[in-house]
Design an enzyme around this catalytic site. Sequence first.
Site, PDB file in Angstrom:
ATOM      1  N   ARG A  83       0.811  -1.091  -0.007  1.00  0.00           N
ATOM      2  CA  ARG A  83      -0.065   0.155  -0.141  1.00  0.00           C
ATOM      3  C   ARG A  83       0.849   1.483  -0.068  1.00  0.00           C
ATOM      4  O   ARG A  83       0.593   2.276   0.711  1.00  0.00           O
ATOM      5  CB  ARG A  83      -0.883  -0.108   1.211  1.00  0.00           C
ATOM      6  CG  ARG A  83      -2.013  -1.053   1.359  1.00  0.00           C
ATOM      7  CD  ARG A  83      -3.013  -0.513   0.334  1.00  0.00           C
ATOM      8  NE  ARG A  83      -4.132  -1.427   0.611  1.00  0.00           N
ATOM      9  CZ  ARG A  83      -5.335  -1.180   1.132  1.00  0.00           C
ATOM     10  NH1 ARG A  83      -5.420  -0.227   1.903  1.00  0.00           N
ATOM     11  NH2 ARG A  83      -6.423  -2.136   1.136  1.00  0.00           N
TER      12      ARG A  83
ATOM     13  N   ARG B   7      -3.423   6.924   1.332  1.00  0.00           N
ATOM     14  CA  ARG B   7      -3.688   7.901   2.061  1.00  0.00           C
ATOM     15  C   ARG B   7      -2.855   8.603   3.262  1.00  0.00           C
ATOM     16  O   ARG B   7      -2.933   9.799   3.436  1.00  0.00           O
ATOM     17  CB  ARG B   7      -5.241   7.691   2.785  1.00  0.00           C
ATOM     18  CG  ARG B   7      -6.217   7.096   1.879  1.00  0.00           C
ATOM     19  CD  ARG B   7      -7.427   7.038   2.710  1.00  0.00           C
ATOM     20  NE  ARG B   7      -6.913   5.558   3.212  1.00  0.00           N
ATOM     21  CZ  ARG B   7      -7.966   4.701   4.030  1.00  0.00           C
ATOM     22  NH1 ARG B   7      -9.001   5.278   4.299  1.00  0.00           N
ATOM     23  NH2 ARG B   7      -7.489   3.581   4.230  1.00  0.00           N
TER      24      ARG B   7
ATOM     25  N   ARG C   4      -6.412  12.276  -5.077  1.00  0.00           N
ATOM     26  CA  ARG C   4      -7.729  11.651  -4.679  1.00  0.00           C
ATOM     27  C   ARG C   4      -8.974  12.825  -4.896  1.00  0.00           C
ATOM     28  O   ARG C   4      -9.974  12.270  -4.927  1.00  0.00           O
ATOM     29  CB  ARG C   4      -7.817  11.039  -3.470  1.00  0.00           C
ATOM     30  CG  ARG C   4      -7.826   9.740  -3.253  1.00  0.00           C
ATOM     31  CD  ARG C   4      -8.944   9.019  -3.677  1.00  0.00           C
ATOM     32  NE  ARG C   4      -9.570   8.426  -2.763  1.00  0.00           N
ATOM     33  CZ  ARG C   4     -10.971   9.015  -2.432  1.00  0.00           C
ATOM     34  NH1 ARG C   4     -11.527   9.643  -3.110  1.00  0.00           N
ATOM     35  NH2 ARG C   4     -11.620   8.266  -1.453  1.00  0.00           N
TER      36      ARG C   4
ATOM     37  N   TYR D   7     -15.242 -11.074   0.613  1.00  0.00           N
ATOM     38  CA  TYR D   7     -15.994  -9.799   0.347  1.00  0.00           C
ATOM     39  C   TYR D   7     -17.189  -9.804  -0.466  1.00  0.00           C
ATOM     40  O   TYR D   7     -18.035  -9.256  -0.110  1.00  0.00           O
ATOM     41  CB  TYR D   7     -15.199  -8.830  -0.377  1.00  0.00           C
ATOM     42  CG  TYR D   7     -13.991  -8.206   0.388  1.00  0.00           C
ATOM     43  CD1 TYR D   7     -14.119  -7.055   1.028  1.00  0.00           C
ATOM     44  CD2 TYR D   7     -12.678  -8.790   0.216  1.00  0.00           C
ATOM     45  CE1 TYR D   7     -12.904  -6.569   1.994  1.00  0.00           C
ATOM     46  CE2 TYR D   7     -11.583  -8.019   1.140  1.00  0.00           C
ATOM     47  CZ  TYR D   7     -11.773  -7.292   1.839  1.00  0.00           C
ATOM     48  OH  TYR D   7     -10.857  -6.582   2.680  1.00  0.00           O
TER      49      TYR D   7
ATOM     50  N   ASP E 246      -7.183  -1.844  -7.068  1.00  0.00           N
ATOM     51  CA  ASP E 246      -7.705  -2.599  -5.884  1.00  0.00           C
ATOM     52  C   ASP E 246      -8.067  -4.179  -6.275  1.00  0.00           C
ATOM     53  O   ASP E 246      -8.496  -4.359  -7.467  1.00  0.00           O
ATOM     54  CB  ASP E 246      -8.974  -2.021  -5.395  1.00  0.00           C
ATOM     55  CG  ASP E 246      -9.088  -2.362  -4.034  1.00  0.00           C
ATOM     56  OD1 ASP E 246      -8.650  -1.755  -3.075  1.00  0.00           O
ATOM     57  OD2 ASP E 246      -9.977  -3.371  -3.879  1.00  0.00           O
TER      58      ASP E 246
HETATM   59  O1  CP3 Z   1      -0.069  -1.262  -2.702  1.00  0.00           O
HETATM   60  C1  CP3 Z   1      -0.356  -0.363  -3.433  1.00  0.00           C
HETATM   61  O2  CP3 Z   1       0.168   0.841  -3.071  1.00  0.00           O
HETATM   62  C2  CP3 Z   1      -1.152  -0.530  -4.241  1.00  0.00           C
HETATM   63  C3  CP3 Z   1      -2.526  -0.333  -4.426  1.00  0.00           C
HETATM   64  C4  CP3 Z   1      -3.568  -1.270  -3.545  1.00  0.00           C
HETATM   65  C5  CP3 Z   1      -4.770  -0.948  -2.948  1.00  0.00           C
HETATM   66  N1  CP3 Z   1      -5.536  -1.887  -2.288  1.00  0.00           N
HETATM   67  C6  CP3 Z   1      -5.132   0.633  -3.017  1.00  0.00           C
HETATM   68  C7  CP3 Z   1      -6.157   1.062  -2.119  1.00  0.00           C
HETATM   69  C8  CP3 Z   1      -3.475  -2.613  -3.359  1.00  0.00           C
HETATM   70  C9  CP3 Z   1      -2.513  -3.763  -3.665  1.00  0.00           C
HETATM   71  C10 CP3 Z   1      -4.785  -3.034  -2.603  1.00  0.00           C
HETATM   72  C11 CP3 Z   1      -4.870  -4.364  -2.215  1.00  0.00           C
HETATM   73  C12 CP3 Z   1      -6.228  -4.483  -1.486  1.00  0.00           C
HETATM   74  N2  CP3 Z   1      -7.522  -3.852  -1.649  1.00  0.00           N
HETATM   75  C13 CP3 Z   1      -6.522  -5.998  -0.702  1.00  0.00           C
HETATM   76  C14 CP3 Z   1      -5.056  -6.854  -0.246  1.00  0.00           C
HETATM   77  C15 CP3 Z   1      -4.249  -6.157   0.757  1.00  0.00           C
HETATM   78  C16 CP3 Z   1      -4.614  -5.856   2.001  1.00  0.00           C
HETATM   79  O3  CP3 Z   1      -4.288  -4.676   2.478  1.00  0.00           O
HETATM   80  O4  CP3 Z   1      -5.000  -6.725   2.906  1.00  0.00           O
HETATM   81  C17 CP3 Z   1      -7.517  -5.571   0.088  1.00  0.00           C
HETATM   82  C18 CP3 Z   1      -8.131  -6.491   1.324  1.00  0.00           C
HETATM   83  C19 CP3 Z   1      -8.418  -4.440  -0.455  1.00  0.00           C
HETATM   84  C20 CP3 Z   1      -9.650  -4.195  -0.087  1.00  0.00           C
HETATM   85  C21 CP3 Z   1      -9.902  -2.646   0.281  1.00  0.00           C
HETATM   86  N3  CP3 Z   1      -9.487  -1.730  -0.472  1.00  0.00           N
HETATM   87  C22 CP3 Z   1     -10.124  -2.351   1.543  1.00  0.00           C
HETATM   88  C23 CP3 Z   1     -10.557  -3.290   2.619  1.00  0.00           C
HETATM   89  C24 CP3 Z   1      -9.909  -0.889   1.567  1.00  0.00           C
HETATM   90  C25 CP3 Z   1     -10.459   0.061   2.789  1.00  0.00           C
HETATM   91  C26 CP3 Z   1      -9.666  -0.033   3.798  1.00  0.00           C
HETATM   92  C27 CP3 Z   1      -8.364   1.040   3.457  1.00  0.00           C
HETATM   93  O5  CP3 Z   1      -7.424   0.544   3.855  1.00  0.00           O
HETATM   94  O6  CP3 Z   1      -8.637   2.075   2.746  1.00  0.00           O
HETATM   95  C28 CP3 Z   1      -9.574  -0.411   0.119  1.00  0.00           C
HETATM   96  C29 CP3 Z   1      -9.452   0.734  -0.245  1.00  0.00           C
HETATM   97  C30 CP3 Z   1      -8.124   1.043  -0.793  1.00  0.00           C
HETATM   98  N4  CP3 Z   1      -7.228   0.382  -1.636  1.00  0.00           N
HETATM   99  C31 CP3 Z   1      -7.555   2.390  -0.717  1.00  0.00           C
HETATM  100  C32 CP3 Z   1      -6.334   2.381  -1.424  1.00  0.00           C
HETATM  101  C33 CP3 Z   1      -5.276   3.692  -1.491  1.00  0.00           C
HETATM  102  C34 CP3 Z   1      -7.900   3.783   0.095  1.00  0.00           C
HETATM  103  C35 CP3 Z   1      -9.035   4.619  -0.755  1.00  0.00           C
HETATM  104  C36 CP3 Z   1      -9.071   5.795  -0.393  1.00  0.00           C
HETATM  105  O7  CP3 Z   1      -8.447   6.604  -1.008  1.00  0.00           O
HETATM  106  O8  CP3 Z   1     -10.272   6.123   0.033  1.00  0.00           O
END
Ligand code: CP3
Length: 356
Positions: A28, A32, A41, A154, A77
């Site tokens: 990640r 944020r 964003r 999910y 995502d």
């Molecule tokens: O690693 C990176 O920088 C690449 C981008 C990436 C995101 N999500 C961006 C994101 C990757 C590889 C993911 C994978 C992802 N997404 C997983 C597996 C990895 C893990 O963390 O377990 C999962 C379970 C998700 C599902 C997901 N997406 C959730 C549960 C959430 C909300 C919680 C959170 O941490 O924000 C997201 C949103 C998300 N995915 C954001 C980002 C940058 C935040 C969204 C925003 O800008 O509001």
Amino acid sequence: MQLPLKNDLFLRACRGEKTERPPVWIMRQAGRYMPEYQEIRKKTSFLGLCKTPDLAAQATMLPIEMLGVDAAILFSDILIPVEAMGMELHFSEHKGPSFPHPVQGRQDVDRLLVPDPVSHTGFVAEAIREINKRLAGRVPLIGFSGAPFTLATYMVEGEISKDFSRVKQMMFSDPATLHTLLDRITETVIRYLEMQIEAGIHAYQIFDTWAGSLSPVHYRSFALPYVRRIVDSLKRYGIPSILYVNGSCSLLEDMVTAGTDVVSVDWRMSLSNVRERVPPAIAIQGNLDPVSLLGSPEILKEEARRVMEEMEGRSGYIFNLGHGILPSTPVSMAQYLVSLVQKGPDVPMPHHAGRR
Ligand code: CP3
């Protein structure tokens, strides 16, 4: 056509080679916690960002420019291909992802598509081509997908869950339907990753984040075989693969049999233990506690040193966190961590510690 890479430490470590120092990237890493990410964003929703190749490419490049990590990861995502299967998807600021019409039984599974990746998610391929242009061979680009079990959690729960009771209830009441669902997701993921590989990623990571909630018996039945099928189908491309599971301590020996080149582990195990349990040909990625970036720089330095010492002399090691970086992380601490790994313990420490 792929350009020759200027920095191939990450790919060499994936292949199990001994490197001058461990390569480092952060799960990640574009997110944020970065004010520059928040700026991008502001222009659109999170899904809008994922679906606009130019913006996704900008987000992907931020940690390359600001942290100097040894690998880029596609900004996207894991739920993108699930939406393409025909499930309405929402992201909200506070609750994260949700599916208003979750999969409840056989009929819902039968309605799901195995989408054509290019017509439904071609923006991902476009983003990959755009990112590679901007990277110009500086570092490799990692693509990714969620693993079938994690995506199914999910789809069945409909939102972030703590106990996974709905998907497990399906497992214990109607396993055939869950297997059909997992099968359909697997086909979707294979095609989706093929598209990413053909667009130019150098390696891919499979996130089976929630498989650690399963007993070993159920992991072997509902998670592992599907990941193995994905990895087997993509072997012919010859690019490195990584499998991440959060809470994999009780599953590590099974996880290794999925056939990926790298296993990525969380902080609940010491890497000295992990290296005893993982065959030497398989590389290891991890495993600093993401909360250590919210503490003092002195302790972060100590923690990074400890993790690297545990892997001393072990070839095939990639430094990373044990899970994604937290939104409250100070950027200066992420920068400090990357320089500690790349340049050693004497790099200057950030003055101010955490934000609190
Ligand atoms: O690693 C990176 O920088 C690449 C981008 C990436 C995101 N999500 C961006 C994101 C990757 C590889 C993911 C994978 C992802 N997404 C997983 C597996 C990895 C893990 O963390 O377990 C999962 C379970 C998700 C599902 C997901 N997406 C959730 C549960 C959430 C909300 C919680 C959170 O941490 O924000 C997201 C949103 C998300 N995915 C954001 C980002 C940058 C935040 C969204 C925003 O800008 O509001």
